[in-house]
Design a protein around this motif. Structure first.
Motif, short mmCIF file in Angstrom:
data_model
loop_
_atom_site.label_atom_id
_atom_site.label_comp_id
_atom_site.label_asym_id
_atom_site.label_seq_id
_atom_site.Cartn_x
_atom_site.Cartn_y
_atom_site.Cartn_z
N LEU A 160 -33.66 24.73 -11.96
CA LEU A 160 -33.64 23.38 -12.52
C LEU A 160 -33.17 23.44 -13.96
O LEU A 160 -33.63 24.27 -14.73
CB LEU A 160 -35.03 22.74 -12.43
N PRO A 161 -32.26 22.55 -14.34
CA PRO A 161 -31.69 22.59 -15.70
C PRO A 161 -32.59 21.95 -16.75
O PRO A 161 -32.20 21.03 -17.46
CB PRO A 161 -30.38 21.80 -15.53
N ILE A 162 -33.83 22.46 -16.87
CA ILE A 162 -34.79 21.89 -17.81
C ILE A 162 -34.30 22.02 -19.25
O ILE A 162 -34.55 21.15 -20.09
CB ILE A 162 -36.16 22.59 -17.64
N ARG A 163 -33.58 23.08 -19.57
CA ARG A 163 -33.10 23.32 -20.95
C ARG A 163 -32.21 22.20 -21.46
O ARG A 163 -32.07 22.02 -22.65
CB ARG A 163 -32.31 24.62 -21.02
N LEU A 164 -31.60 21.46 -20.56
CA LEU A 164 -30.69 20.40 -20.97
C LEU A 164 -31.41 19.13 -21.43
O LEU A 164 -30.79 18.22 -21.96
CB LEU A 164 -29.75 20.04 -19.81
N LEU A 165 -32.71 19.07 -21.24
CA LEU A 165 -33.47 17.86 -21.55
C LEU A 165 -34.09 17.94 -22.94
O LEU A 165 -34.47 19.00 -23.41
CB LEU A 165 -34.56 17.65 -20.51
N ASN A 166 -34.23 16.77 -23.56
CA ASN A 166 -34.89 16.68 -24.87
C ASN A 166 -36.40 16.66 -24.70
O ASN A 166 -36.92 16.29 -23.65
CB ASN A 166 -34.46 15.40 -25.59
N LYS A 167 -37.10 17.01 -25.77
CA LYS A 167 -38.56 16.95 -25.78
C LYS A 167 -39.00 15.50 -25.52
O LYS A 167 -38.39 14.56 -26.01
CB LYS A 167 -39.04 17.40 -27.16
N GLY A 168 -40.05 15.33 -24.72
CA GLY A 168 -40.56 14.00 -24.42
C GLY A 168 -41.01 13.90 -22.98
O GLY A 168 -41.13 14.89 -22.27
#
Length: 161
Positions: free
Chosen positions: A123-131
């Motif tokens: 899953l490309p979690i690294r692409l998401l911003n904090k929140g």
């Protein structure tokens, strides 16, 4: 004092029959938390288990879903809404099962048949911003939009991964 009687009965009635949906924790790590809430009408909610919620780049998640549908899964459609904080960032309708040449392995299952779905996915979690992200999934049969299946996934990213 006599006017409080109906108010007390109404309060007790509401408390007895209205309850907040239960949150199920899927994954907790130093970087993220993932939960889901079943909001469908059927009494039996899908059970979802996540092993190794790996937040590293290209980390593989092992996801297992167990479900006994209360309807035939022949023509099954999904509306997916993705929210970041309070802003809708995606709305999409997917034809999960159309009745012919379906790619999903559970398509064609009959009411009451057990569905097991296992997949291993990076899953490309690294692409998401904090929140906080909310993935609202509403599934329905035959275009009736009765919320035959309704799941809300809540992904909270706590910091930089």
């Amino acid at each position: 004092m006599a006017t409080l009687g109906p108010l007390i009965l109404l309060t007790l009635f509401i408390l007895a029959f209205c309850r907040e949906p239960e949150k199920h924790t899927l994954c907790i790590s130093p970087y993220l938390t993932m939960e889901y809430v079943y909001c469908g009408k059927a009494s039996y909610a899908p059970k979802i288990v996540v092993h190794s919620c790996d937040s590293r780049p290209n980390g593989v998640w092992n996801i297992h879903i167990f479900w006994i549908p209360s309807f035939d899964v022949k023509n099954f459609y999904v509306i997916l809404d993705i929210w970041y904080e309070s802003m809708k960032i995606l709305e999409r309708t997917l034809d999960a099962c159309t009745g012919h040449d379906d790619e999903m392995e559970f398509c064609g299952n009959l009411k009451g048949e057990t569905i097991w779905i296992n997949f291993h996915k990076a899953l490309p979690i690294r692409l998401l911003n904090k929140g906080t992200y909310t993935f609202a999934m509403k599934g329905f049969v035959d275009g009736k939009k009765n919320d035959d299946v309704c799941l809300n996934f809540i992904l909270t990213l706590k910091g930089d991964i």
